[in-house]
Structures are given as C-alpha cells and as structure tokens.
Design an enzyme around this catalytic site. Structure first.
Site, PDB file in Angstrom:
ATOM      1  N   THR A   1      52.026  50.477  39.927  1.00  0.00           N
ATOM      2  CA  THR A   1      51.611  49.138  40.167  1.00  0.00           C
ATOM      3  C   THR A   1      51.280  48.451  39.090  1.00  0.00           C
ATOM      4  O   THR A   1      51.671  47.409  38.681  1.00  0.00           O
ATOM      5  CB  THR A   1      50.566  48.949  41.158  1.00  0.00           C
ATOM      6  OG1 THR A   1      49.441  49.850  40.855  1.00  0.00           O
ATOM      7  CG2 THR A   1      51.098  49.424  42.588  1.00  0.00           C
TER       8      THR A   1
ATOM      9  N   CYS B   1      43.180  46.487  48.130  1.00  0.00           N
ATOM     10  CA  CYS B   1      43.378  47.459  47.180  1.00  0.00           C
ATOM     11  C   CYS B   1      42.032  48.063  46.646  1.00  0.00           C
ATOM     12  O   CYS B   1      41.215  47.266  46.151  1.00  0.00           O
ATOM     13  CB  CYS B   1      44.127  47.004  45.975  1.00  0.00           C
ATOM     14  SG  CYS B   1      44.489  48.185  44.635  1.00  0.00           S
TER      15      CYS B   1
ATOM     16  N   PHE C   1      46.673  41.794  45.914  1.00  0.00           N
ATOM     17  CA  PHE C   1      46.005  43.137  45.930  1.00  0.00           C
ATOM     18  C   PHE C   1      45.579  43.427  47.656  1.00  0.00           C
ATOM     19  O   PHE C   1      45.148  43.992  47.981  1.00  0.00           O
ATOM     20  CB  PHE C   1      44.691  43.233  45.357  1.00  0.00           C
ATOM     21  CG  PHE C   1      44.901  43.360  43.592  1.00  0.00           C
ATOM     22  CD1 PHE C   1      44.962  44.712  43.335  1.00  0.00           C
ATOM     23  CD2 PHE C   1      44.685  42.055  43.062  1.00  0.00           C
ATOM     24  CE1 PHE C   1      45.357  44.794  41.822  1.00  0.00           C
ATOM     25  CE2 PHE C   1      44.938  42.296  41.512  1.00  0.00           C
ATOM     26  CZ  PHE C   1      45.299  43.434  41.198  1.00  0.00           C
TER      27      PHE C   1
HETATM   28 MN1  MNH Z   1      46.625  49.181  45.141  1.00  0.00          MN
HETATM   29  C1  MNH Z   1      46.025  49.300  48.227  1.00  0.00           C
HETATM   30  C2  MNH Z   1      48.189  46.441  45.189  1.00  0.00           C
HETATM   31  C3  MNH Z   1      46.375  49.165  41.471  1.00  0.00           C
HETATM   32  C4  MNH Z   1      44.923  52.240  44.672  1.00  0.00           C
HETATM   33  N1  MNH Z   1      47.061  48.060  46.634  1.00  0.00           N
HETATM   34  C5  MNH Z   1      46.770  48.227  47.771  1.00  0.00           C
HETATM   35  C6  MNH Z   1      47.445  47.158  48.666  1.00  0.00           C
HETATM   36  C7  MNH Z   1      48.085  46.301  47.666  1.00  0.00           C
HETATM   37  C8  MNH Z   1      47.882  46.968  46.345  1.00  0.00           C
HETATM   38  C9  MNH Z   1      48.718  45.076  47.965  1.00  0.00           C
HETATM   39  C10 MNH Z   1      47.195  46.985  50.101  1.00  0.00           C
HETATM   40  C11 MNH Z   1      48.603  47.471  50.993  1.00  0.00           C
HETATM   41  C12 MNH Z   1      48.515  47.408  52.243  1.00  0.00           C
HETATM   42  O1  MNH Z   1      47.789  46.508  52.761  1.00  0.00           O
HETATM   43  O2  MNH Z   1      49.333  47.900  52.913  1.00  0.00           O
HETATM   44  N2  MNH Z   1      47.171  47.915  43.638  1.00  0.00           N
HETATM   45  C13 MNH Z   1      48.228  46.770  43.752  1.00  0.00           C
HETATM   46  C14 MNH Z   1      48.385  46.437  42.633  1.00  0.00           C
HETATM   47  C15 MNH Z   1      47.904  47.053  41.743  1.00  0.00           C
HETATM   48  C16 MNH Z   1      47.326  48.067  42.407  1.00  0.00           C
HETATM   49  C17 MNH Z   1      49.214  45.049  42.554  1.00  0.00           C
HETATM   50  C18 MNH Z   1      47.994  46.811  40.119  1.00  0.00           C
HETATM   51  C19 MNH Z   1      48.299  45.644  39.702  1.00  0.00           C
HETATM   52  N3  MNH Z   1      45.787  50.472  43.342  1.00  0.00           N
HETATM   53  C20 MNH Z   1      45.807  50.134  42.251  1.00  0.00           C
HETATM   54  C21 MNH Z   1      45.130  51.075  41.488  1.00  0.00           C
HETATM   55  C22 MNH Z   1      44.558  52.013  42.196  1.00  0.00           C
HETATM   56  C23 MNH Z   1      45.166  51.684  43.523  1.00  0.00           C
HETATM   57  C24 MNH Z   1      44.905  51.284  39.765  1.00  0.00           C
HETATM   58  C25 MNH Z   1      43.801  53.419  42.095  1.00  0.00           C
HETATM   59  C26 MNH Z   1      43.217  53.679  40.765  1.00  0.00           C
HETATM   60  N4  MNH Z   1      45.640  50.503  46.431  1.00  0.00           N
HETATM   61  C27 MNH Z   1      45.098  51.773  45.883  1.00  0.00           C
HETATM   62  C28 MNH Z   1      44.503  52.435  47.363  1.00  0.00           C
HETATM   63  C29 MNH Z   1      44.908  51.664  48.256  1.00  0.00           C
HETATM   64  C30 MNH Z   1      45.720  50.607  47.708  1.00  0.00           C
HETATM   65  C31 MNH Z   1      43.935  53.851  47.339  1.00  0.00           C
HETATM   66  C32 MNH Z   1      44.644  51.803  49.677  1.00  0.00           C
HETATM   67  C33 MNH Z   1      43.313  51.390  49.962  1.00  0.00           C
HETATM   68  C34 MNH Z   1      42.859  51.352  51.622  1.00  0.00           C
HETATM   69  O3  MNH Z   1      43.780  51.126  52.551  1.00  0.00           O
HETATM   70  O4  MNH Z   1      41.963  51.933  51.951  1.00  0.00           O
END
Ligand code: MNH
Length: 462
Positions: free
Chosen positions: A271, A407, A400
């Site tokens: 991502t 996120c 996010f």
């Molecule tokens: Mn990330 C959930 C986008 C970077 C760890 N992330 C989500 C969701 C989005 C998202 C949208 C929610 C999805 C849903 O509702 O089904 N995340 C991003 C984007 C980036 C990103 C656009 C970077 C740019 N994410 C990261 C990074 C990490 C990470 C860096 C870890 C270090 N994300 C997660 C985790 C979840 C999540 C873990 C699930 C959280 C939960 O449901 O509790």
C-alpha cells in the site's frame, strides 16, 4: 438486498452474470470504468454473488457513519481468510481476537512508537539512495519495484527486526512474488467460490499455488523461531509473543500470531509502495509541483543533499504531505472497503439494507465525485490546504478506511512516505519518460506498472 436491483453495466448473461464485463487483470478498475452513467449506486453479479458499490460522497458518508454501519468483508477479502484467518485485517467484527489484537497492538502505533521507527526508516531510505547512487549510470530505475523493496524492508525491520536484504540484489525478495502468487490464488478462488464446481476449482488453484504457500509458511516459522525464548517486547513481533492483556491476562495464540505477521507484511508494504510510486509519478509529470517539493525539502533540510530529516522535521513538510494526500485521492492504493448496517436500516432514504447485506465504497469514484471535487482528474495538492479541506463535506476522502476498523498503520505509512519523498527530492533530480502513459497493476492494491525515473544527484548544482 432482498429483491432490490441496482443498475449494472453491459449485458448480464445467464449463469455467469456480469463476469464478461470484468477484466480479470483489473477487476476493480474495469468495474469502475463500467460504472460511468450508472449513478451513485450500482451492482455487479458474478455467478450467484451480488456486489453493490457506491461511488458518490453522500452515500459513502452515510456508510462511514459508525453508529449505523460497520466493516464488512466482501468475498475477495473473505477469501483471504485462508491465509490471514482472524488477523486484524480479515477478522470479523465480533471475533474476540480482533479486539484482543487491536488492544495489544495499538501501543505499537502511537507517536512515541513512531519515534522508535524513525531511525529505521531513515536508515532504510539511505540504503535505497546508496543503492541508486551505485547504479546511476545504469539508466532509469523501476519505481514500483524499488519502492516495494524500500517499504518491505522498512516494515520488516520496524515490525519484526528482520532484515530481508532487499538491496543486495536487483530482484525483489522472494517473499514478494510468493505473496503476490498466494494472494492471486486466493483471489481466483474468491471469484469462483459461488460457482457450481467452485470447490473443485479451489483445489486446483490451491495445488498450483502451493509452492508459494509453502515458501510463506517457512518464512513465518523462521521469523518466529529466530526469537527463541527472548522476552523482548521491543517490536511488533515481541509484543505479539510476549505481551498479555493488562486486564484479562490473555495473549495471542501461536496461530493468530502467524496470521498477524502475514497481515502486517502484506498490509504494511504494498500500500505504501503504491502511494510513494504514484506520488513520484505526479511529481515527475508536474514540474511546478516538483520544484515546490524540492524547495520545501531544501529549506527544511539545508544545503547538504545527503541530509536526512529528524523526527520532528517530518511533520513540517506540509507541501510534500499534500502531494501524498492528493496522490492517494486520485489513486487510493486500497481501492475500496465494505460496509454493512448494524441493524436493518433504510439506506440513502429508500433502500432496505439488512446486516447480511454489504456495499463497497468505491474510492476511485468517491474521490472524484464532481459534486465535491472540481476538475477531479487534475493533480492539485493544494486541495489539501486546511482552508480547502474545511469546505468539503465529511468523509469526502477515505484512503485509510473508516471507523474502528480503519487503518492501524496510517501514521506509520504517512511518516515513512513523507520522509522518503522529502529526502528523495532533496538528494536527486528526478525525470520521468515524457512518453510514459500511466499503466496500473492491480493486485490487492494498486501500483504503477513500468514507470521509470532517471535520477541525477543534486550535489553538483548546490
Ligand atoms: Mn492499512 C486497514 C489503507 C498502510 C496495516 N488499511 C486498512 C484499511 C484501509 C487501509 C483502507 C481498511 C480496510 C477495510 O475497511 O476493510 N493502509 C492503507 C493505505 C496505506 C496503508 C492506503 C498506505 C498508504 N496499513 C498500512 C501500514 C500498515 C497497515 C503501513 C502496517 C504497518 N491496515 C493495516 C491493518 C489494517 C489496515 C493491520 C486492519 C485494521 C483493523 O481492521 O483493525
């Protein structure tokens, strides 16, 4: 959505439904292209599975209301549970391991935790820059490939204190193709799950992708066993292995820990890699934006082109942050998320929506809703000046996600991306190929394909 039918693109065929209207290599993008003229809510049917999508800010905002709606797992995400089980991303809202892991792992994403990752992020970015410096005469660099090296390495060092050695070879670390392969297998299974014979097909797919799965399994074993009986809680893996919930005393199970490691390896790097790559694409295409970004970096970092930002400096790159925000508006690298009502409700004033129904917020459309975004296809970082943000309705911009399941890594991603962009434009002049036409690879996330940059060190001119 019992009995309710929404507009759909193209001709719907018996049995397969809208399958032929979807490009298997770009399911989400082709779906969004097909949505033109269908209105803010539309549907897609593949075999017996119906997916309803929304594409305007008003409907997205309603779905983001946590009092009425919560996260849903659309079939493509549900299919990932074969790999990620009840890890944070793929857990159902009411699974006890979500709450437990969320509470145990939140401390690893506070501001003070970011302070401890900062030197790792700086060190890893410096390694990328050295890697580039040693190859300056080799021609342009593949941006998505090298950003993936960087974010993968940053994540694994920060979260697992593990060095993947990504800059030792040209090729990506074998985990990357193994992960993409395993996920691709999962996606194919997901697409056909509701078809007759879907189970059989799943077995075929499983066998074809088995070597990827075996590689990933071995890697997880190695990561965990490398800890031995260390009690350390200094990184995410240490917290997972050694921290008990302060009230209940509960700890994560070994199986859940494997799910979480995989979740963080996947969610935590591709991502951010995509976000960085799209930002660099727009900087290379918009010389005025690049000049402003470089001027900001120079002003904050000073004359030494090799200078790297201190922790407190990262939040001062206001323009570069807007470049990142605007890139994630046009190319949300997580292209959508699912939402379901907590109780049966009337959605958008007229549709009955039950808890077993879900709608996908199609970010590629919401982020370009002409009712909210003027000239939506134009790259303009100043849309994110505070005064302009204030003029827009809530939930116009959701890269996010929303609510309790948004996120967890948002601050991590933003800190890393801003730090990297600022130090990169400080150190290098970047030039894209003027003939390059943006092509996008769709995995679970979006990445530019074949986008190259020519780099020159700026030290000569300063
Ligand atoms: Mn990330 C959930 C986008 C970077 C760890 N992330 C989500 C969701 C989005 C998202 C949208 C929610 C999805 C849903 O509702 O089904 N995340 C991003 C984007 C980036 C990103 C656009 C970077 C740019 N994410 C990261 C990074 C990490 C990470 C860096 C870890 C270090 N994300 C997660 C985790 C979840 C999540 C873990 C699930 C959280 C939960 O449901 O509790």
């Amino acid at each position: 959505w019992s009995g309710q039918r929404f507009p759909s693109a193209g001709r719907r065929l018996p049995f397969i439904g809208d399958l032929l209207n979807i490009d298997p290599r770009q399911p989400i993008l082709s779906m969004q292209r097909g949505a033109t003229g269908l209105g803010p809510i539309f549907e897609l049917q593949v075999f017996r599975q119906k997916i309803v999508l929304v594409g305007d800010v008003a409907m997205a905002a309603e779905l983001c209301d946590e009092t009425r709606f919560c996260k849903a797992l659309p079939p493509a995400i549900e299919a990932l549970r074969d790999y990620a089980g009840d890890g944070l991303f793929t857990a159902h809202n009411d699974e006890p391991n979500w709450q437990l892991a969320h509470e145990l792992l939140m401390p690893a994403f506070t501001k003070s935790a970011m302070q401890s990752y900062h030197p790792i992020m700086v060190e890893t970015a410096s390694e990328l820059f050295d890697y580039w410096r040693d190859r300056l005469t080799d021609g342009p660099v593949d941006v998505s490939r090298d950003m993936t090296k960087l974010t993968m390495e940053t994540l694994s060092r920060s979260a697992f204190s593990h060095d993947f050695g990504s800059f030792g070879t040209e090729e990506p670390h074998p985990f990357v193709p193994a992960m993409v392969g395993a996920l691709e297998g999962g996606r194919r299974k997901g697409g056909f799950r509701s078809a007759p014979g879907g189970r059989l097909l799943a077995k075929v797919v499983d066998r074809r992708f088995a070597h990827h799965q075996a590689y990933v399994d071995q890697m997880l074993d190695d990561l965990i066993s490398a800890r031995g009986d260390s009690e350390s809680q200094h990184d995410l893996l240490g917290i997972m292995l050694n921290v008990a919930h302060p009230e209940t005393g509960e700890k994560l199970s070994p199986l859940n820990i494997r799910y979480q490691i995989l979740t963080f390896l996947v969610a935590g790097h591709e991502t951010t890699s995509g976000a960085l790559s799209f930002a660099l694409y727009y900087l290379a295409r918009n010389p005025e934006c690049l000049a402003k970004a470089a001027a900001e970096a120079d002003e904050i970092l000073g004359d030494d082109p090799d200078a790297m930002p201190a922790f407190e400096q990262v939040s001062k790159f206001r323009y570069i942050r807007r470049v990142l925000d605007e890139s994630l508006r046009i190319w949300p690298t997580v292209p959508g998320f699912g939402r379901s009502p907590r109780e049966t409700t009337t959605f958008a004033g007229k549709y009955t929506m039950r808890p077993q129904d879900f709608a996908v917020v199609a970010l590629g459309l919401v982020h370009k809703d002409p009712a909210v975004w003027e000239n939506p296809d134009e790259f303009d970082p100043d849309r994110f000046l505070a005064a302009n943000v204030k003029k827009r309705p809530a939930h116009s911009y959701k890269p996010f996600g929303a609510g309790a399941r948004a996120c967890i890594g948002r601050q991590f991603a933003i800190h890393e991306a801003v730090l990297v962009l600022a130090s990169l434009v400080h150190r290098f002049d970047i030039t894209g190929d003027p003939d390059y036409e943006l092509a996008v690879d769709e995995r679970l996330t979006m990445l530019p394909r074949g986008f190259e940059l020519t780099l020159r060190t700026r030290s000569a001119q300063m």
